[in-house]
Design a protein around this motif. Sequence first.
Motif, PDB file in Angstrom:
ATOM      1  N   PHE A  45     -60.793 -75.972  11.610  1.00  0.00           N
ATOM      2  CA  PHE A  45     -61.422 -75.353  10.437  1.00  0.00           C
ATOM      3  C   PHE A  45     -62.858 -75.819  10.265  1.00  0.00           C
ATOM      4  O   PHE A  45     -63.132 -77.020  10.259  1.00  0.00           O
ATOM      5  CB  PHE A  45     -60.586 -75.693   9.210  1.00  0.00           C
ATOM      6  N   GLN A  48     -64.746 -72.120   4.741  1.00  0.00           N
ATOM      7  CA  GLN A  48     -64.095 -71.001   4.072  1.00  0.00           C
ATOM      8  C   GLN A  48     -64.988 -70.493   2.957  1.00  0.00           C
ATOM      9  O   GLN A  48     -65.513 -71.285   2.156  1.00  0.00           O
ATOM     10  CB  GLN A  48     -62.745 -71.397   3.505  1.00  0.00           C
ATOM     11  N   ARG A  55     -66.052 -72.385  -0.350  1.00  0.00           N
ATOM     12  CA  ARG A  55     -64.938 -72.963  -1.095  1.00  0.00           C
ATOM     13  C   ARG A  55     -64.289 -74.119  -0.340  1.00  0.00           C
ATOM     14  O   ARG A  55     -63.509 -74.863  -0.923  1.00  0.00           O
ATOM     15  CB  ARG A  55     -63.875 -71.893  -1.370  1.00  0.00           C
ATOM     16  N   GLY A  56     -64.602 -74.242   0.937  1.00  0.00           N
ATOM     17  CA  GLY A  56     -64.016 -75.325   1.711  1.00  0.00           C
ATOM     18  C   GLY A  56     -64.837 -75.573   2.960  1.00  0.00           C
ATOM     19  O   GLY A  56     -65.480 -74.659   3.495  1.00  0.00           O
ATOM     20  N   LEU A  97     -57.715 -66.115  -2.046  1.00  0.00           N
ATOM     21  CA  LEU A  97     -57.842 -67.509  -1.642  1.00  0.00           C
ATOM     22  C   LEU A  97     -56.830 -68.306  -2.455  1.00  0.00           C
ATOM     23  O   LEU A  97     -57.182 -69.110  -3.296  1.00  0.00           O
ATOM     24  CB  LEU A  97     -59.263 -68.008  -1.905  1.00  0.00           C
TER      25      LEU A  97
END
Lengths: 117, 112
Positions: A45, A48, A55-56, A97
């Motif tokens: 990852f 996001q 958001r991430g 989300l």
Amino acid sequence: DAGVTQSPTHLIKTRGQHVTLRCSPISGHKSVSWYQQVLGQGPQFIFQYYEKEERGRGNFPDRFSARQFPNYSSELNVNALLLGDSALYLCASSLLLDASTANYGYTFGSGTRLTVV
Amino acid sequence: DQQVKQNSPSLSVQEGRISILNCDYTNSMFDYFLWYKKYPAEGPTFLISISSIKDKNEDGRFTVFLNKSAKHLSLHIVPSQPGDSAVYFCAAMGGGADGLTFGKGTHLIIQP
């Protein structure tokens, strides 16, 4: 219906250069996330985005950045490319989300194969 | 430190038999677990998921079992078909914005 589309499909860059990868999510999907898959590993990852806001963020250096546009498409930018950045970069989209995403999963594109020489 | 582990890089199963793919995790905060299938030159395709509050979820030939006390899950494919030959990834998600945490994958080979 078009799935998640990524461009370009393949790319060769030289160390130190900059690269921009693009992603168009499924129509109606508001969340886009980016993953890096190095050969022999699972996707990792990177970012996001939801409703144009980050958001991430995963454990990647500041050379990696991204943004999401009003039409929900997204760009991943990588500066000062290193040989170790050679990988398959995957974009995934989801409608929302929240935990409901787990019921149908994120939808992935086919990826951009980046080779740094 | 790998939070999601798939300890078998490859698995060979005869067509028609059961395929069992295993996955272990270390993070107790994961809320959902997902299985993805990946063919070469394609992105991962979602197969099935399970919530951490359940111990089994079934969808056609695919069943996922979760043993929360052991932090272990498995994907059963019955019966295995030639088209099931692919790399299978176990993934976990927590609070929604943290993305998916993937294992390294298991290459399933279905032999005729």
